[in-house]
Scaffold this active site. Structure first.
Site, short mmCIF file in Angstrom:
data_model
loop_
_atom_site.label_atom_id
_atom_site.label_comp_id
_atom_site.label_asym_id
_atom_site.label_seq_id
_atom_site.Cartn_x
_atom_site.Cartn_y
_atom_site.Cartn_z
CB SER A 71 5.86 -4.17 -2.18
OG SER A 71 5.27 -4.55 -1.09
N GLY B 6 0.63 -1.48 -0.29
CA GLY B 6 0.09 -0.04 -0.05
C GLY B 6 0.80 1.15 -0.17
CG LEU B 7 -0.18 4.43 -1.72
CD1 LEU B 7 -1.52 5.32 -2.78
CD2 LEU B 7 0.69 4.86 -3.31
CB SER B 8 4.22 6.29 1.47
OG SER B 8 4.75 7.15 2.81
N GLY B 9 2.39 5.60 4.06
CA GLY B 9 0.96 6.49 5.30
C GLY B 9 -0.77 6.14 5.21
CB ALA B 10 -1.51 3.16 3.23
N GLY B 11 -0.47 2.92 6.17
CA GLY B 11 -1.13 1.68 7.77
C GLY B 11 -0.77 0.39 7.59
CE LYS B 12 3.58 0.00 3.11
NZ LYS B 12 2.94 1.98 2.95
CB THR B 13 5.29 0.93 9.71
OG1 THR B 13 5.64 0.84 9.07
CG2 THR B 13 5.56 0.85 11.25
#
Ligand SMILES: Nc1ncnc2c1ncn2[C@@H]1O[C@H](COP(=O)(O)OP(=O)(O)OP(=O)(O)O)[C@@H](O)[C@H]1O
Ligand SMILES: [Mg+2]
Length: 201
Positions: free
Chosen positions: A86, A12-19
């Site tokens: 990714s 997902g895009l930066s800031g979308a919540g992955k981490t």
């Protein structure tokens, strides 16, 4: 208890919540007694992928390295969690093919919302043309078409998104149900403190 290894792959895009979600899920899986490692893009770029940039080639190399390590963990019965943008579908497909148990999680969020969040202050810079090759602004992001889990992180709370992932994993028999209802909130806190002492979380 299951001890089947698997890979949980956030994209997902930066800031979308992955981490954010990867950390929540990691902790919960640890609490349920499984070995788990989180491979976060930001961290990996400071060691395993140190020196790589953001060209397609370097991004692909970074993702292939993360995928390689995830596969090593998975085949040894551990849970591997990858949290990296990714952006390219072909490499994600390649990584999926390496694995026996691969669960792709798409953290979906609109550019408007991400710009409003701007957790790292990068969207404003990218939109102002100060950063080149920023995914979603002036670099491609190819949305997954066959992700096992799609989360609308714009509308859902962090708790909702976390629970949706855990429910999916339970239903697939990849993680055991939560430590029974017989564990009190205090006991849970004590377990969490112990895990923290041991540097697990
Ligand atoms: N449902 C949700 N799931 C995850 N994060 C959420 C959700 N709702 C709101 N947020 C917020 O969105 C932000 C997500 O930031 P986070 O650092 O996790 O993104 P990221 O995908 O890891 O970005 P990057 O690729 O730059 O590392 C946090 O501020 C978090 O609190
Ligand atoms: Mg992150």
């Amino acid at each position: 208890m299951t001890n089947k290894g698997f890979t949980l792959w956030f994209t997902g895009l930066s800031g979308a919540g992955k981490t954010t979600l990867a950390k929540r899920v990691e902790k919960e899986i640890l609490m349920r007694g499984m070995g788990v490692e989180l491979l976060d893009g930001d961290v990996i770029r400071t060691n395993l992928s140190k020196g790589l940039g953001f060209s397609k080639e370097d991004r692909d190399t970074n993702i292939r390295r993360i995928g390689f390590v995830c596969n090593l963990l998975e085949r040894n019965g551990a849970v591997a969690i990858a949290a990296a943008i990714s952006p390219y579908a072909d490499v994600r497909r390649e990584i999926r093919a390496l694995h026996k148990n691969f669960v792709e999680v798409f953290t979906k969020c609109s550019l408007d919302k991400l710009t409003e969040r701007d957790t790292k202050g990068l969207y404003k810079k990218a939109l102002a043309g100060e950063i080149k090759g920023f995914t979603g602004v002036n670099d491609p992001y190819e949305e997954p078409e066959n992700a096992e889990i799609v989360l609308d992180t714009e509308a859902e709370s962090i708790e909702d998104s976390t629970n949706r992932i855990l429910t999916y994993l339970e239903e697939r028999g990849l993680v055991p149900a939560p430590v029974g209802g017989d564990v009190s909130a205090e006991e849970r806190k004590a377990i969490e403190a112990k895990l923290k002492d041991l540097n697990f979380v």
